[in-house]
Scaffold this motif. Sequence first.
Motif, PDB file in Angstrom:
ATOM      1  N   ASP A  15       0.825  -1.204   0.000  1.00 28.50           N
ATOM      2  CA  ASP A  15       0.000   0.000   0.000  1.00 28.50           C
ATOM      3  C   ASP A  15       0.864   1.261   0.000  1.00 28.50           C
ATOM      4  O   ASP A  15       0.564   2.229  -0.702  1.00 28.50           O
ATOM      5  CB  ASP A  15      -0.952   0.013   1.199  1.00 28.50           C
ATOM      6  N   MET A  16       1.938   1.239   0.771  1.00 28.68           N
ATOM      7  CA  MET A  16       2.835   2.402   0.804  1.00 28.68           C
ATOM      8  C   MET A  16       3.436   2.647  -0.580  1.00 28.68           C
ATOM      9  O   MET A  16       3.544   3.794  -1.021  1.00 28.68           O
ATOM     10  CB  MET A  16       3.929   2.210   1.850  1.00 28.68           C
ATOM     11  N   LYS A  17       3.792   1.578  -1.273  1.00 28.67           N
ATOM     12  CA  LYS A  17       4.348   1.716  -2.624  1.00 28.67           C
ATOM     13  C   LYS A  17       3.312   2.299  -3.575  1.00 28.67           C
ATOM     14  O   LYS A  17       3.637   3.170  -4.394  1.00 28.67           O
ATOM     15  CB  LYS A  17       4.858   0.385  -3.148  1.00 28.67           C
ATOM     16  N   LYS A  18       2.065   1.846  -3.480  1.00 26.90           N
ATOM     17  CA  LYS A  18       1.011   2.397  -4.335  1.00 26.90           C
ATOM     18  C   LYS A  18       0.853   3.892  -4.100  1.00 26.90           C
ATOM     19  O   LYS A  18       0.698   4.676  -5.042  1.00 26.90           O
ATOM     20  CB  LYS A  18      -0.325   1.697  -4.056  1.00 26.90           C
ATOM     21  N   ILE A  19       0.896   4.298  -2.835  1.00 27.57           N
ATOM     22  CA  ILE A  19       0.770   5.715  -2.490  1.00 27.57           C
ATOM     23  C   ILE A  19       1.964   6.495  -3.034  1.00 27.57           C
ATOM     24  O   ILE A  19       1.805   7.548  -3.660  1.00 27.57           O
ATOM     25  CB  ILE A  19       0.626   5.897  -0.967  1.00 27.57           C
ATOM     26  N   ASP A  20       3.166   5.970  -2.820  1.00 30.61           N
ATOM     27  CA  ASP A  20       4.372   6.641  -3.305  1.00 30.61           C
ATOM     28  C   ASP A  20       4.347   6.784  -4.827  1.00 30.61           C
ATOM     29  O   ASP A  20       4.705   7.835  -5.366  1.00 30.61           O
ATOM     30  CB  ASP A  20       5.620   5.877  -2.872  1.00 30.61           C
ATOM     31  N   ASP A  21       3.934   5.727  -5.518  1.00 29.38           N
ATOM     32  CA  ASP A  21       3.864   5.769  -6.981  1.00 29.38           C
ATOM     33  C   ASP A  21       2.855   6.815  -7.450  1.00 29.38           C
ATOM     34  O   ASP A  21       3.104   7.556  -8.402  1.00 29.38           O
ATOM     35  CB  ASP A  21       3.499   4.396  -7.549  1.00 29.38           C
ATOM     36  N   ALA A  22       1.716   6.877  -6.766  1.00 30.23           N
ATOM     37  CA  ALA A  22       0.690   7.863  -7.130  1.00 30.23           C
ATOM     38  C   ALA A  22       1.190   9.288  -6.879  1.00 30.23           C
ATOM     39  O   ALA A  22       0.972  10.185  -7.695  1.00 30.23           O
ATOM     40  CB  ALA A  22      -0.603   7.608  -6.358  1.00 30.23           C
ATOM     41  N   ARG A  38       0.194  12.756   2.642  1.00 30.18           N
ATOM     42  CA  ARG A  38       1.557  12.568   3.153  1.00 30.18           C
ATOM     43  C   ARG A  38       1.557  12.247   4.648  1.00 30.18           C
ATOM     44  O   ARG A  38       2.344  11.415   5.110  1.00 30.18           O
ATOM     45  CB  ARG A  38       2.397  13.804   2.856  1.00 30.18           C
ATOM     46  N   THR A  39       0.685  12.898   5.389  1.00 24.09           N
ATOM     47  CA  THR A  39       0.573  12.630   6.823  1.00 24.09           C
ATOM     48  C   THR A  39       0.084  11.204   7.069  1.00 24.09           C
ATOM     49  O   THR A  39       0.643  10.478   7.901  1.00 24.09           O
ATOM     50  CB  THR A  39      -0.370  13.645   7.492  1.00 24.09           C
ATOM     51  N   LEU A  40      -0.958  10.802   6.340  1.00 25.15           N
ATOM     52  CA  LEU A  40      -1.494   9.445   6.495  1.00 25.15           C
ATOM     53  C   LEU A  40      -0.466   8.400   6.083  1.00 25.15           C
ATOM     54  O   LEU A  40      -0.333   7.351   6.723  1.00 25.15           O
ATOM     55  CB  LEU A  40      -2.779   9.289   5.681  1.00 25.15           C
ATOM     56  N   ARG A  41       0.274   8.681   5.020  1.00 26.59           N
ATOM     57  CA  ARG A  41       1.312   7.754   4.542  1.00 26.59           C
ATOM     58  C   ARG A  41       2.372   7.561   5.622  1.00 26.59           C
ATOM     59  O   ARG A  41       2.772   6.444   5.942  1.00 26.59           O
ATOM     60  CB  ARG A  41       1.901   8.302   3.241  1.00 26.59           C
ATOM     61  N   ALA A  42       2.830   8.663   6.210  1.00 26.17           N
ATOM     62  CA  ALA A  42       3.848   8.592   7.260  1.00 26.17           C
ATOM     63  C   ALA A  42       3.312   7.871   8.495  1.00 26.17           C
ATOM     64  O   ALA A  42       4.008   7.041   9.098  1.00 26.17           O
ATOM     65  CB  ALA A  42       4.327   9.993   7.624  1.00 26.17           C
ATOM     66  N   GLU A  43       2.072   8.172   8.862  1.00 23.38           N
ATOM     67  CA  GLU A  43       1.455   7.514  10.021  1.00 23.38           C
ATOM     68  C   GLU A  43       1.306   6.021   9.769  1.00 23.38           C
ATOM     69  O   GLU A  43       1.561   5.201  10.657  1.00 23.38           O
ATOM     70  CB  GLU A  43       0.095   8.139  10.313  1.00 23.38           C
ATOM     71  N   GLY A  44       0.924   5.658   8.551  1.00 21.54           N
ATOM     72  CA  GLY A  44       0.787   4.242   8.207  1.00 21.54           C
ATOM     73  C   GLY A  44       2.106   3.504   8.324  1.00 21.54           C
ATOM     74  O   GLY A  44       2.158   2.380   8.826  1.00 21.54           O
ATOM     75  N   GLU A  45       3.188   4.137   7.898  1.00 20.53           N
ATOM     76  CA  GLU A  45       4.508   3.500   8.013  1.00 20.53           C
ATOM     77  C   GLU A  45       4.920   3.353   9.473  1.00 20.53           C
ATOM     78  O   GLU A  45       5.456   2.323   9.872  1.00 20.53           O
ATOM     79  CB  GLU A  45       5.554   4.296   7.241  1.00 20.53           C
ATOM     80  N   THR A  46       4.655   4.380  10.272  1.00 18.65           N
ATOM     81  CA  THR A  46       4.974   4.317  11.696  1.00 18.65           C
ATOM     82  C   THR A  46       4.217   3.180  12.369  1.00 18.65           C
ATOM     83  O   THR A  46       4.794   2.416  13.156  1.00 18.65           O
ATOM     84  CB  THR A  46       4.642   5.665  12.372  1.00 18.65           C
ATOM     85  N   LEU A  47       2.933   3.067  12.059  1.00 16.47           N
ATOM     86  CA  LEU A  47       2.124   1.990  12.634  1.00 16.47           C
ATOM     87  C   LEU A  47       2.638   0.622  12.179  1.00 16.47           C
ATOM     88  O   LEU A  47       2.717  -0.323  12.973  1.00 16.47           O
ATOM     89  CB  LEU A  47       0.653   2.168  12.241  1.00 16.47           C
ATOM     90  N   HIS A  48       2.984   0.509  10.914  1.00 12.12           N
ATOM     91  CA  HIS A  48       3.529  -0.750  10.385  1.00 12.12           C
ATOM     92  C   HIS A  48       4.797  -1.134  11.139  1.00 12.12           C
ATOM     93  O   HIS A  48       4.941  -2.275  11.583  1.00 12.12           O
ATOM     94  CB  HIS A  48       3.821  -0.609   8.883  1.00 12.12           C
ATOM     95  N   ASN A  49       5.698  -0.172  11.297  1.00 13.38           N
ATOM     96  CA  ASN A  49       6.960  -0.442  11.984  1.00 13.38           C
ATOM     97  C   ASN A  49       6.762  -0.807  13.449  1.00 13.38           C
ATOM     98  O   ASN A  49       7.593  -1.505  14.034  1.00 13.38           O
ATOM     99  CB  ASN A  49       7.906   0.753  11.853  1.00 13.38           C
ATOM    100  N   ALA A  50       5.650  -0.344  14.028  1.00 19.21           N
ATOM    101  CA  ALA A  50       5.335  -0.662  15.428  1.00 19.21           C
ATOM    102  C   ALA A  50       4.597  -1.998  15.549  1.00 19.21           C
ATOM    103  O   ALA A  50       4.242  -2.406  16.656  1.00 19.21           O
ATOM    104  CB  ALA A  50       4.498   0.456  16.038  1.00 19.21           C
TER     105      ALA A  50
END
Length: 72
Positions: A15-22, A38-50
């Motif tokens: 999903d992060m890749k799809k967002i980055d590509d878009a 951008r905020t949601l993308r960053a938050e999603g990555e933080t949650l994933h890493n946690a």
Amino acid sequence: FLLSGAAFAFHCPADMKKIDDALAQNPELTSEQLAEVRTLRAEGETLHNAGRHQESVDTLAKAMKILGISTM
């Protein structure tokens, strides 16, 4: 349960890749929408890493919706 957790763990990076590509395509969004994506993308990555994969998938889905990306 563990299998579904693993599935979500792999879903997040896709999903992060799809967002980055878009975002790389300079979508026609308002500055507020771009900031929210951008905020949601960053938050999603933080949650994933946690390890909070369901929350990450849900958060990334919000960004994808703004971008008009199918979540299916």
